[in-house]
Design a protein around this motif. Sequence first.
Motif, PDB file in Angstrom:
ATOM      1  N   GLN A  13       0.812  -1.220   0.000  1.00 54.43           N
ATOM      2  CA  GLN A  13       0.000   0.000   0.000  1.00 54.43           C
ATOM      3  C   GLN A  13       0.847   1.272   0.000  1.00 54.43           C
ATOM      4  O   GLN A  13       0.609   2.206   0.774  1.00 54.43           O
ATOM      5  N   VAL A  14       1.849   1.298  -0.863  1.00 53.47           N
ATOM      6  CA  VAL A  14       2.587   2.550  -1.058  1.00 53.47           C
ATOM      7  C   VAL A  14       1.675   3.555  -1.765  1.00 53.47           C
ATOM      8  O   VAL A  14       0.666   3.190  -2.363  1.00 53.47           O
ATOM      9  N   LEU A  15       2.036   4.811  -1.673  1.00 59.34           N
ATOM     10  CA  LEU A  15       1.261   5.872  -2.314  1.00 59.34           C
ATOM     11  C   LEU A  15       1.729   5.975  -3.764  1.00 59.34           C
ATOM     12  O   LEU A  15       2.701   6.649  -4.084  1.00 59.34           O
ATOM     13  N   ALA A  16       1.029   5.259  -4.652  1.00 56.46           N
ATOM     14  CA  ALA A  16       1.487   5.014  -6.022  1.00 56.46           C
ATOM     15  C   ALA A  16       1.787   6.272  -6.828  1.00 56.46           C
ATOM     16  O   ALA A  16       2.782   6.312  -7.555  1.00 56.46           O
ATOM     17  N   PRO A  17       0.943   7.346  -6.747  1.00 53.51           N
ATOM     18  CA  PRO A  17       1.211   8.516  -7.592  1.00 53.51           C
ATOM     19  C   PRO A  17       2.277   9.450  -7.031  1.00 53.51           C
ATOM     20  O   PRO A  17       2.558  10.493  -7.617  1.00 53.51           O
ATOM     21  N   MET A  18       2.868   9.084  -5.899  1.00 47.63           N
ATOM     22  CA  MET A  18       3.893   9.924  -5.277  1.00 47.63           C
ATOM     23  C   MET A  18       5.266   9.294  -5.442  1.00 47.63           C
ATOM     24  O   MET A  18       5.396   8.077  -5.604  1.00 47.63           O
ATOM     25  N   THR A  19       6.307  10.105  -5.365  1.00 42.62           N
ATOM     26  CA  THR A  19       7.669   9.610  -5.513  1.00 42.62           C
ATOM     27  C   THR A  19       8.116   8.884  -4.249  1.00 42.62           C
ATOM     28  O   THR A  19       7.472   8.953  -3.198  1.00 42.62           O
ATOM     29  N   VAL A  20       9.244   8.203  -4.374  1.00 40.79           N
ATOM     30  CA  VAL A  20       9.863   7.552  -3.220  1.00 40.79           C
ATOM     31  C   VAL A  20      10.082   8.560  -2.103  1.00 40.79           C
ATOM     32  O   VAL A  20       9.729   8.320  -0.941  1.00 40.79           O
ATOM     33  N   LEU A  21      10.663   9.703  -2.441  1.00 43.19           N
ATOM     34  CA  LEU A  21      10.944  10.718  -1.422  1.00 43.19           C
ATOM     35  C   LEU A  21       9.668  11.206  -0.756  1.00 43.19           C
ATOM     36  O   LEU A  21       9.615  11.358   0.472  1.00 43.19           O
ATOM     37  N   GLU A  22       8.621  11.439  -1.533  1.00 44.04           N
ATOM     38  CA  GLU A  22       7.356  11.920  -0.962  1.00 44.04           C
ATOM     39  C   GLU A  22       6.739  10.874  -0.038  1.00 44.04           C
ATOM     40  O   GLU A  22       6.171  11.220   1.006  1.00 44.04           O
ATOM     41  N   ASN A  23       6.852   9.608  -0.389  1.00 46.32           N
ATOM     42  CA  ASN A  23       6.372   8.545   0.495  1.00 46.32           C
ATOM     43  C   ASN A  23       7.114   8.567   1.829  1.00 46.32           C
ATOM     44  O   ASN A  23       6.496   8.461   2.898  1.00 46.32           O
ATOM     45  N   LEU A  24       8.429   8.722   1.760  1.00 43.53           N
ATOM     46  CA  LEU A  24       9.223   8.758   2.989  1.00 43.53           C
ATOM     47  C   LEU A  24       8.876   9.975   3.842  1.00 43.53           C
ATOM     48  O   LEU A  24       8.739   9.878   5.070  1.00 43.53           O
ATOM     49  N   GLU A  81      18.517   5.244  -5.366  1.00 41.28           N
ATOM     50  CA  GLU A  81      18.616   5.251  -6.823  1.00 41.28           C
ATOM     51  C   GLU A  81      17.299   5.675  -7.468  1.00 41.28           C
ATOM     52  O   GLU A  81      17.290   6.279  -8.538  1.00 41.28           O
ATOM     53  N   ARG A  82      16.184   5.373  -6.786  1.00 40.06           N
ATOM     54  CA  ARG A  82      14.854   5.635  -7.358  1.00 40.06           C
ATOM     55  C   ARG A  82      14.140   6.783  -6.646  1.00 40.06           C
ATOM     56  O   ARG A  82      12.920   6.847  -6.662  1.00 40.06           O
ATOM     57  N   VAL A  83      14.889   7.667  -6.030  1.00 34.96           N
ATOM     58  CA  VAL A  83      14.312   8.674  -5.134  1.00 34.96           C
ATOM     59  C   VAL A  83      13.203   9.496  -5.786  1.00 34.96           C
ATOM     60  O   VAL A  83      12.223   9.874  -5.133  1.00 34.96           O
ATOM     61  N   ASP A  84      13.324   9.782  -7.089  1.00 31.92           N
ATOM     62  CA  ASP A  84      12.327  10.606  -7.776  1.00 31.92           C
ATOM     63  C   ASP A  84      11.338   9.774  -8.601  1.00 31.92           C
ATOM     64  O   ASP A  84      10.511  10.331  -9.324  1.00 31.92           O
ATOM     65  N   GLN A  85      11.412   8.456  -8.461  1.00 30.88           N
ATOM     66  CA  GLN A  85      10.513   7.581  -9.225  1.00 30.88           C
ATOM     67  C   GLN A  85       9.170   7.463  -8.524  1.00 30.88           C
ATOM     68  O   GLN A  85       9.084   7.463  -7.289  1.00 30.88           O
ATOM     69  N   LEU A  86       8.106   7.381  -9.309  1.00 29.01           N
ATOM     70  CA  LEU A  86       6.781   7.178  -8.731  1.00 29.01           C
ATOM     71  C   LEU A  86       6.706   5.783  -8.124  1.00 29.01           C
ATOM     72  O   LEU A  86       7.094   4.787  -8.751  1.00 29.01           O
ATOM     73  N   ALA A  87       6.191   5.706  -6.908  1.00 29.29           N
ATOM     74  CA  ALA A  87       6.176   4.440  -6.174  1.00 29.29           C
ATOM     75  C   ALA A  87       5.408   3.349  -6.917  1.00 29.29           C
ATOM     76  O   ALA A  87       5.775   2.174  -6.869  1.00 29.29           O
ATOM     77  N   GLY A  88       4.359   3.743  -7.623  1.00 28.28           N
ATOM     78  CA  GLY A  88       3.526   2.771  -8.315  1.00 28.28           C
ATOM     79  C   GLY A  88       4.198   2.099  -9.492  1.00 28.28           C
ATOM     80  O   GLY A  88       3.714   1.073  -9.991  1.00 28.28           O
ATOM     81  N   GLN A 111      10.817  -3.622  -4.403  1.00 23.66           N
ATOM     82  CA  GLN A 111      11.173  -2.227  -4.131  1.00 23.66           C
ATOM     83  C   GLN A 111      10.055  -1.523  -3.358  1.00 23.66           C
ATOM     84  O   GLN A 111      10.317  -0.736  -2.443  1.00 23.66           O
ATOM     85  N   GLN A 112       8.808  -1.828  -3.711  1.00 18.61           N
ATOM     86  CA  GLN A 112       7.679  -1.246  -2.979  1.00 18.61           C
ATOM     87  C   GLN A 112       7.663  -1.716  -1.527  1.00 18.61           C
ATOM     88  O   GLN A 112       7.335  -0.939  -0.620  1.00 18.61           O
ATOM     89  N   GLN A 113       8.008  -2.982  -1.296  1.00 19.00           N
ATOM     90  CA  GLN A 113       8.034  -3.487   0.082  1.00 19.00           C
ATOM     91  C   GLN A 113       9.113  -2.782   0.891  1.00 19.00           C
ATOM     92  O   GLN A 113       8.896  -2.415   2.051  1.00 19.00           O
ATOM     93  N   MET A 114      10.262  -2.575   0.286  1.00 17.65           N
ATOM     94  CA  MET A 114      11.331  -1.836   0.967  1.00 17.65           C
ATOM     95  C   MET A 114      10.874  -0.417   1.292  1.00 17.65           C
ATOM     96  O   MET A 114      11.131   0.097   2.388  1.00 17.65           O
ATOM     97  N   LEU A 115      10.175   0.204   0.353  1.00 17.67           N
ATOM     98  CA  LEU A 115       9.673   1.559   0.575  1.00 17.67           C
ATOM     99  C   LEU A 115       8.628   1.575   1.688  1.00 17.67           C
ATOM    100  O   LEU A 115       8.621   2.486   2.525  1.00 17.67           O
TER     101      LEU A 115
END
Length: 238
Positions: free
Chosen positions: A86-97, A126-133, A139-143
Amino acid sequence: MLAIQNLETYYGNIRALKGISLEVPEGKIVSLIGANGAGKTTLMKTVAGVLTPRSGSITLNGKQVQGMKPHQLVKEGLALVPEGRQVLAPMTVLENLELGAYQRNDRQCIQQDIEKMFAWFPILKERVDQLAGTMSGGQQQMLAIARALMSRPKLLLLDEPSMGLAPIIVSDIFKVIRQINQEGTTVLIVEQNVRQVLKIADYGYVLESGQIVLSGEAQDLLHNDRVKDAYLGGKKHA
């Protein structure tokens, strides 16, 4: 740290948890195993405030917290990594954190914790600006784990962290869970990979049909005939 007494949770008229009692000592990893439908996720959601129990008590750090809302429990030092990530798919890795730290206002320490998450999970940097979805399941589990840790929980709840992941990713996830615990975070984990979770856990409980039917030291459960027959033999579920 966490004490549950005679907990009962219902879905309508269906009693999903039938008088559950268990303890999670501070600094330990406690595992919760059982077949699909045994009530494991219901218990995690009840402890995390997503579901409200009909009766029983939940005590966290000496304070009764049953009936509290999830955001209140975060303030009490509890964080849940939900089943399915349940990561926030439309947000970046950084925004999720950053959202994981939404109740904090110590900006400098938040940035330090983000860097700590990047050290634990280098792929996130490496994926800091990538959309979580758009990330892989691993990678999503790690996030999802990193996002929960951004609230600096004393107790981390993990619901099926290895579900659907490749074995090499599962191994990495469990290494980090052990490291998280060694650095002072208490862990309650629901996991389908029974052999792997009992290897890192201190203590375990077995749920069947909403009741605890067996408990003990994790190493004892790993060699228990009942556990071996039900969860470590030819069956894949846990």
